[in-house]
Design a protein around this motif. Structure first.
Motif, mmCIF file in Angstrom:
data_model
loop_
_atom_site.group_PDB
_atom_site.id
_atom_site.type_symbol
_atom_site.label_atom_id
_atom_site.label_comp_id
_atom_site.label_asym_id
_atom_site.label_seq_id
_atom_site.Cartn_x
_atom_site.Cartn_y
_atom_site.Cartn_z
ATOM 1 N N LEU A 230 11.862 18.169 -3.352
ATOM 2 C CA LEU A 230 12.452 19.490 -3.565
ATOM 3 C C LEU A 230 12.403 20.362 -2.328
ATOM 4 O O LEU A 230 12.937 21.454 -2.325
ATOM 5 N N GLY A 231 11.743 19.937 -1.273
ATOM 6 C CA GLY A 231 11.641 20.749 -0.077
ATOM 7 C C GLY A 231 10.500 21.731 -0.176
ATOM 8 O O GLY A 231 9.759 21.780 -1.154
ATOM 9 N N GLU A 232 10.345 22.493 0.862
ATOM 10 C CA GLU A 232 9.294 23.498 0.907
ATOM 11 C C GLU A 232 9.624 24.637 -0.052
ATOM 12 O O GLU A 232 10.790 25.040 -0.154
ATOM 13 N N PRO A 233 8.629 25.186 -0.744
ATOM 14 C CA PRO A 233 8.896 26.262 -1.713
ATOM 15 C C PRO A 233 9.677 27.433 -1.125
ATOM 16 O O PRO A 233 10.557 27.981 -1.774
ATOM 17 N N GLU A 234 9.387 27.797 0.127
ATOM 18 C CA GLU A 234 10.083 28.941 0.713
ATOM 19 C C GLU A 234 11.550 28.648 1.033
ATOM 20 O O GLU A 234 12.342 29.557 1.227
ATOM 21 N N SER A 235 11.946 27.360 1.054
ATOM 22 C CA SER A 235 13.338 27.012 1.335
ATOM 23 C C SER A 235 14.148 26.780 0.059
ATOM 24 O O SER A 235 15.353 26.587 0.119
ATOM 25 N N GLN A 236 13.496 26.796 -1.090
ATOM 26 C CA GLN A 236 14.189 26.558 -2.346
ATOM 27 C C GLN A 236 14.949 27.806 -2.787
ATOM 28 O O GLN A 236 14.471 28.922 -2.632
ATOM 29 N N VAL A 237 16.134 27.584 -3.341
ATOM 30 C CA VAL A 237 16.921 28.678 -3.902
ATOM 31 C C VAL A 237 16.557 28.803 -5.374
ATOM 32 O O VAL A 237 16.598 27.821 -6.120
ATOM 33 N N LEU A 238 16.213 30.005 -5.793
ATOM 34 C CA LEU A 238 15.871 30.271 -7.183
ATOM 35 C C LEU A 238 16.965 31.096 -7.832
ATOM 36 O O LEU A 238 17.785 31.709 -7.146
ATOM 37 N N VAL A 239 16.978 31.128 -9.147
ATOM 38 C CA VAL A 239 17.939 31.947 -9.884
ATOM 39 C C VAL A 239 17.432 33.386 -9.886
ATOM 40 O O VAL A 239 16.340 33.670 -10.381
ATOM 41 N N ALA A 240 18.236 34.272 -9.321
ATOM 42 C CA ALA A 240 17.887 35.693 -9.315
ATOM 43 C C ALA A 240 18.383 36.356 -10.593
ATOM 44 O O ALA A 240 17.700 37.210 -11.165
ATOM 45 N N GLU A 241 19.580 35.966 -11.036
ATOM 46 C CA GLU A 241 20.129 36.489 -12.290
ATOM 47 C C GLU A 241 21.292 35.619 -12.726
ATOM 48 O O GLU A 241 21.865 34.873 -11.943
ATOM 49 N N LEU A 242 21.633 35.706 -14.005
ATOM 50 C CA LEU A 242 22.807 35.026 -14.548
ATOM 51 C C LEU A 242 23.912 36.051 -14.733
ATOM 52 O O LEU A 242 23.654 37.155 -15.220
ATOM 53 N N GLU A 243 25.118 35.679 -14.348
ATOM 54 C CA GLU A 243 26.248 36.578 -14.571
ATOM 55 C C GLU A 243 26.517 36.662 -16.074
ATOM 56 O O GLU A 243 26.366 35.669 -16.794
ATOM 57 N N PRO A 244 26.938 37.829 -16.564
ATOM 58 C CA PRO A 244 27.103 38.015 -18.008
ATOM 59 C C PRO A 244 28.327 37.310 -18.605
ATOM 60 O O PRO A 244 28.408 37.131 -19.813
ATOM 61 N N THR A 245 29.262 36.872 -17.768
ATOM 62 C CA THR A 245 30.487 36.235 -18.260
ATOM 63 C C THR A 245 30.311 34.727 -18.347
ATOM 64 O O THR A 245 29.819 34.102 -17.416
ATOM 65 N N VAL A 246 30.711 34.149 -19.488
ATOM 66 C CA VAL A 246 30.647 32.713 -19.713
ATOM 67 C C VAL A 246 32.051 32.242 -20.063
ATOM 68 O O VAL A 246 32.703 32.826 -20.926
ATOM 69 N N ALA A 247 32.526 31.183 -19.408
ATOM 70 C CA ALA A 247 33.845 30.614 -19.702
ATOM 71 C C ALA A 247 33.666 29.386 -20.586
ATOM 72 O O ALA A 247 32.890 28.494 -20.252
ATOM 73 N N VAL A 248 34.362 29.350 -21.709
ATOM 74 C CA VAL A 248 34.303 28.200 -22.610
ATOM 75 C C VAL A 248 35.453 27.266 -22.244
ATOM 76 O O VAL A 248 36.616 27.663 -22.238
ATOM 77 N N MET A 249 35.120 26.026 -21.910
ATOM 78 C CA MET A 249 36.124 25.046 -21.498
ATOM 79 C C MET A 249 36.846 24.496 -22.734
ATOM 80 O O MET A 249 36.322 24.556 -23.843
ATOM 81 N N SER A 250 38.033 23.954 -22.527
ATOM 82 C CA SER A 250 38.886 23.572 -23.653
ATOM 83 C C SER A 250 38.713 22.132 -24.123
ATOM 84 O O SER A 250 39.499 21.657 -24.923
ATOM 85 N N SER A 251 37.702 21.428 -23.667
ATOM 86 C CA SER A 251 37.513 20.049 -24.113
ATOM 87 C C SER A 251 36.861 20.007 -25.495
ATOM 88 O O SER A 251 36.443 21.035 -26.031
#
Length: 111
Positions: free
Chosen positions: A3-24
Protein backbone atom coordinates in the motif's frame (compact mmCIF):
# COMPACT_ATOMS: atom_id res chain seq x y z
CA UNK A 1 3.88 -3.77 -4.16
CA UNK A 2 1.88 -3.11 -0.94
CA UNK A 3 0.00 0.00 0.00
CA UNK A 4 2.98 2.34 0.18
CA UNK A 5 3.95 4.66 2.96
CA UNK A 6 1.01 5.97 5.03
CA UNK A 7 1.86 9.59 4.23
CA UNK A 8 1.69 8.85 0.47
CA UNK A 9 -1.72 7.15 0.59
CA UNK A 10 -4.77 9.01 -0.65
CA UNK A 11 -7.69 8.87 1.78
CA UNK A 12 -11.35 9.73 1.29
CA UNK A 13 -11.94 13.28 2.50
CA UNK A 14 -15.65 13.28 1.62
CA UNK A 15 -18.24 11.67 -0.64
CA UNK A 16 -20.07 13.80 -3.15
CA UNK A 17 -23.83 13.89 -2.43
CA UNK A 18 -24.85 12.96 -6.01
CA UNK A 19 -25.14 9.28 -6.98
CA UNK A 20 -25.77 8.13 -10.57
CA UNK A 21 -27.76 4.92 -11.01
CA UNK A 22 -26.58 2.97 -14.06
CA UNK A 23 -29.11 1.41 -16.42
CA UNK A 24 -27.92 -2.21 -16.31
CA UNK A 25 -29.87 -5.09 -14.74
CA UNK A 26 -28.22 -4.84 -11.29
CA UNK A 27 -28.39 -1.00 -11.32
CA UNK A 28 -24.91 -0.28 -9.92
CA UNK A 29 -24.31 3.20 -8.55
CA UNK A 30 -21.56 5.60 -9.57
CA UNK A 31 -20.25 7.44 -6.53
CA UNK A 32 -17.46 10.00 -6.36
CA UNK A 33 -15.09 10.50 -3.46
CA UNK A 34 -12.99 13.61 -2.96
CA UNK A 35 -9.52 12.44 -2.01
CA UNK A 36 -7.05 14.03 0.35
CA UNK A 37 -5.03 14.71 -2.81
CA UNK A 38 -7.73 17.21 -3.88
CA UNK A 39 -8.83 15.04 -6.82
CA UNK A 40 -12.19 13.45 -7.55
CA UNK A 41 -12.12 9.63 -7.55
CA UNK A 42 -15.18 7.99 -9.13
CA UNK A 43 -16.15 4.41 -8.27
CA UNK A 44 -18.84 1.96 -9.29
CA UNK A 45 -20.65 0.50 -6.28
CA UNK A 46 -21.92 -2.93 -7.25
CA UNK A 47 -24.08 -5.58 -5.64
CA UNK A 48 -23.88 -8.93 -7.40
CA UNK A 49 -25.40 -12.26 -6.53
CA UNK A 50 -22.90 -14.53 -8.26
CA UNK A 51 -19.57 -13.36 -6.79
CA UNK A 52 -18.58 -11.43 -9.91
CA UNK A 53 -16.74 -8.82 -7.83
CA UNK A 54 -14.40 -11.46 -6.49
CA UNK A 55 -13.78 -12.59 -10.06
CA UNK A 56 -13.10 -8.97 -11.05
CA UNK A 57 -10.58 -8.68 -8.21
CA UNK A 58 -8.82 -11.89 -9.29
CA UNK A 59 -8.67 -10.75 -12.93
CA UNK A 60 -7.11 -7.45 -11.84
CA UNK A 61 -4.54 -9.35 -9.75
CA UNK A 62 -3.74 -11.37 -12.88
CA UNK A 63 -3.44 -8.17 -14.97
CA UNK A 64 -1.00 -6.75 -12.41
CA UNK A 65 1.10 -9.92 -12.62
CA UNK A 66 1.10 -9.80 -16.44
CA UNK A 67 2.18 -6.15 -16.34
CA UNK A 68 5.05 -7.03 -13.98
CA UNK A 69 6.19 -9.70 -16.45
CA UNK A 70 5.88 -7.32 -19.41
CA UNK A 71 8.06 -4.75 -17.62
CA UNK A 72 10.76 -7.41 -17.10
CA UNK A 73 10.75 -8.30 -20.81
CA UNK A 74 12.92 -6.11 -23.09
CA UNK A 75 10.46 -6.30 -26.01
CA UNK A 76 7.52 -5.61 -23.69
CA UNK A 77 9.27 -2.51 -22.35
CA UNK A 78 10.28 -1.35 -25.86
CA UNK A 79 6.68 -1.63 -27.08
CA UNK A 80 5.29 -0.23 -23.80
CA UNK A 81 2.91 -3.19 -23.48
CA UNK A 82 0.55 -3.19 -20.53
CA UNK A 83 -2.94 -4.25 -19.52
CA UNK A 84 -5.19 -1.53 -18.10
CA UNK A 85 -5.95 -2.60 -14.54
CA UNK A 86 -8.36 -0.93 -12.19
CA UNK A 87 -8.90 -1.13 -8.45
CA UNK A 88 -11.52 -3.51 -7.08
CA UNK A 89 -12.41 -3.54 -3.38
CA UNK A 90 -14.62 -6.39 -2.22
CA UNK A 91 -16.62 -5.16 0.77
CA UNK A 92 -18.69 -8.29 1.36
CA UNK A 93 -19.65 -11.50 -0.41
CA UNK A 94 -21.91 -9.63 -2.84
CA UNK A 95 -20.93 -5.93 -2.61
CA UNK A 96 -17.89 -3.93 -3.58
CA UNK A 97 -16.35 -0.94 -5.30
CA UNK A 98 -14.65 -0.85 -8.69
CA UNK A 99 -12.56 2.08 -9.87
CA UNK A 100 -14.39 4.04 -12.58
CA UNK A 101 -12.23 4.12 -15.71
CA UNK A 102 -12.91 7.18 -17.87
CA UNK A 103 -13.16 6.79 -21.65
CA UNK A 104 -14.18 3.14 -21.70
CA UNK A 105 -17.29 1.37 -22.91
CA UNK A 106 -18.92 -1.94 -22.14
CA UNK A 107 -18.10 -5.09 -24.06
CA UNK A 108 -21.78 -5.34 -25.04
CA UNK A 109 -21.66 -1.85 -26.58
CA UNK A 110 -18.66 -2.83 -28.71
CA UNK A 111 -19.94 -6.18 -30.01
Amino acid sequence: SGLGEPESQVLVAELEPTVAVMSSKEQPKRVTAMGTDGRRHPFLCKTERRGDLRKDARVMEFATTVNRLLRRDAEGRRRALALRAYAVVVLSEDTGLAEWVQGTSTFRAEV
